[in-house]
Write a protein that holds these residues in place. Sequence first.
Motif, mmCIF file in Angstrom:
data_model
loop_
_atom_site.group_PDB
_atom_site.id
_atom_site.type_symbol
_atom_site.label_atom_id
_atom_site.label_comp_id
_atom_site.label_asym_id
_atom_site.label_seq_id
_atom_site.Cartn_x
_atom_site.Cartn_y
_atom_site.Cartn_z
ATOM 1 N N VAL A 31 79.939 108.645 -17.299
ATOM 2 C CA VAL A 31 81.182 108.774 -17.390
ATOM 3 C C VAL A 31 81.964 107.382 -17.857
ATOM 4 C CG1 VAL A 31 81.433 110.810 -15.798
ATOM 5 C CG2 VAL A 31 81.848 108.478 -14.737
ATOM 6 N N LYS A 32 81.242 106.702 -18.691
ATOM 7 C CA LYS A 32 81.658 105.300 -19.050
ATOM 8 C C LYS A 32 83.240 105.440 -19.562
ATOM 9 C CE LYS A 32 80.183 101.629 -21.777
ATOM 10 N NZ LYS A 32 81.038 101.231 -22.399
ATOM 11 N N GLU A 33 83.709 106.343 -20.336
ATOM 12 C CA GLU A 33 85.077 106.214 -20.776
ATOM 13 C C GLU A 33 86.093 106.398 -19.604
ATOM 14 O OE1 GLU A 33 85.734 108.966 -23.717
ATOM 15 O OE2 GLU A 33 84.139 108.223 -25.307
ATOM 16 N N GLU A 34 85.676 107.176 -18.553
ATOM 17 C CA GLU A 34 86.657 107.582 -17.732
ATOM 18 C C GLU A 34 86.691 106.106 -16.733
ATOM 19 O OE1 GLU A 34 88.618 109.969 -16.737
ATOM 20 O OE2 GLU A 34 88.373 110.353 -18.637
ATOM 21 N N THR A 35 85.313 105.327 -16.654
ATOM 22 C CA THR A 35 85.553 104.244 -15.850
ATOM 23 C C THR A 35 86.085 102.927 -16.379
ATOM 24 O OG1 THR A 35 83.214 103.228 -16.789
ATOM 25 C CG2 THR A 35 83.286 104.800 -14.908
ATOM 26 N N GLU A 36 86.560 103.282 -17.755
ATOM 27 C CA GLU A 36 87.148 102.255 -18.640
ATOM 28 C C GLU A 36 88.560 102.517 -18.696
ATOM 29 O OE1 GLU A 36 84.482 101.436 -21.842
ATOM 30 O OE2 GLU A 36 83.180 100.274 -20.799
ATOM 31 N N ARG A 37 89.263 103.594 -18.393
ATOM 32 C CA ARG A 37 90.365 104.033 -18.328
ATOM 33 C C ARG A 37 91.220 103.339 -17.117
ATOM 34 N NH1 ARG A 37 91.483 109.895 -18.030
ATOM 35 N NH2 ARG A 37 93.574 108.942 -17.337
ATOM 36 N N ILE A 38 92.150 102.570 -17.232
ATOM 37 C CA ILE A 38 92.699 101.767 -16.204
ATOM 38 C C ILE A 38 93.373 102.692 -15.205
ATOM 39 C CG2 ILE A 38 94.483 100.086 -15.652
ATOM 40 C CD1 ILE A 38 94.402 98.956 -18.526
ATOM 41 N N ASP A 39 94.066 103.788 -15.474
ATOM 42 C CA ASP A 39 94.490 104.608 -14.892
ATOM 43 C C ASP A 39 93.695 105.877 -14.053
ATOM 44 O OD1 ASP A 39 94.645 105.930 -17.080
ATOM 45 O OD2 ASP A 39 96.786 106.508 -16.957
ATOM 46 N N SER A 40 92.602 106.057 -14.643
ATOM 47 C CA SER A 40 91.779 107.206 -14.159
ATOM 48 C C SER A 40 91.327 107.240 -12.652
ATOM 49 C CB SER A 40 90.428 107.065 -14.907
ATOM 50 O OG SER A 40 89.763 108.313 -14.668
ATOM 51 N N ARG A 41 91.769 108.121 -12.015
ATOM 52 C CA ARG A 41 91.327 107.960 -10.471
ATOM 53 C C ARG A 41 89.911 108.197 -10.166
ATOM 54 N NH1 ARG A 41 96.838 110.337 -11.004
ATOM 55 N NH2 ARG A 41 98.261 108.641 -10.414
ATOM 56 N N PHE A 42 89.567 107.845 -9.220
ATOM 57 C CA PHE A 42 88.125 108.111 -8.639
ATOM 58 C C PHE A 42 88.342 108.051 -7.135
ATOM 59 C CE2 PHE A 42 87.124 106.428 -12.836
ATOM 60 C CZ PHE A 42 85.760 106.859 -12.966
ATOM 61 N N LEU A 43 87.745 108.880 -6.422
ATOM 62 C CA LEU A 43 87.477 109.063 -5.079
ATOM 63 C C LEU A 43 85.926 109.020 -4.811
ATOM 64 C CD1 LEU A 43 88.215 109.839 -2.011
ATOM 65 C CD2 LEU A 43 88.149 112.003 -2.783
ATOM 66 N N GLU A 44 85.582 108.201 -3.943
ATOM 67 C CA GLU A 44 84.115 108.385 -3.304
ATOM 68 C C GLU A 44 84.338 108.866 -1.805
ATOM 69 O OE1 GLU A 44 81.038 108.714 -2.214
ATOM 70 O OE2 GLU A 44 80.801 107.622 -4.141
ATOM 71 N N PRO A 45 83.744 110.006 -1.461
ATOM 72 C CA PRO A 45 84.017 110.411 -0.219
ATOM 73 C C PRO A 45 83.114 110.145 0.885
ATOM 74 C CG PRO A 45 82.990 112.105 -1.522
ATOM 75 C CD PRO A 45 83.326 110.828 -2.525
ATOM 76 N N ALA A 46 81.991 109.026 0.479
ATOM 77 C CA ALA A 46 81.218 108.454 1.265
ATOM 78 C C ALA A 46 81.181 107.033 1.008
ATOM 79 C CB ALA A 46 79.997 109.251 1.767
#
Length: 225
Positions: A31-46
């Motif tokens: 998901v490279k493009e998303e990781t390089e979007r400044i405002d793209s939100r990510f949640l790691e549940p663990a």
Amino acid sequence: MSPNVRSKQRVTDYGEVFTPKPIVNAMLDLVKEETERIDSRFLEPACGTGNFLIEILNRKLRVVESRYAKSQVEYERYAILAVSSIYGIDILEDNAEECRRRLFAVFDEAYTRLFKKKTKAQCRETVRYILKKNIVHGDALTLKTMGENSQPIVFPEWSLVSGSLLKRRDFAFHELFLSPGERVPSLFESEEPAVSDLGENVFIPEPVKEYPPVHFLEVAHAYDE
């Protein structure tokens, strides 16, 4: 013992095994493009100590630097937005604390390297505050915080408005887990129309609390909590 394991007991009790960096990068590259979007939100549940979140923040900050390094205020604004887009939950308190420390260190290294003595304590305070709110000591299965006074997990949504103002809206985490076709993702996904692909009405989560916008350098002292 493997560097990806702290102790056999923690593996037994919590299934705690840290993902090595090559695997982290290989997965994020999907998901490279998303990781390089400044405002793209990510949640790691663990989230553990933050191996995935650290690399996501590194990628986002490289984009911020490439675009805004010539203007300190612009860099600060968008670096804070990048930090604010990252969320984590861990059932172990020491992991959550270390995750916050590591994420702050990533921001602070880049910020200090670029602006040296011109860096601002207020900017660092904002980042620390956001990480305190975004990285939660909780259980992603029960959707509640850990500890004696366990409460439903609440995450803030941060967004830039009117240039240097940061808007905060708090959402109950469990509200984001309605069944497919019944909701519009609000906090961790892009905004979508209030209808499903089949034309059905969907549920839009409402914030449990909404705050007036404040200057991004005043966030740490803006709320009565």
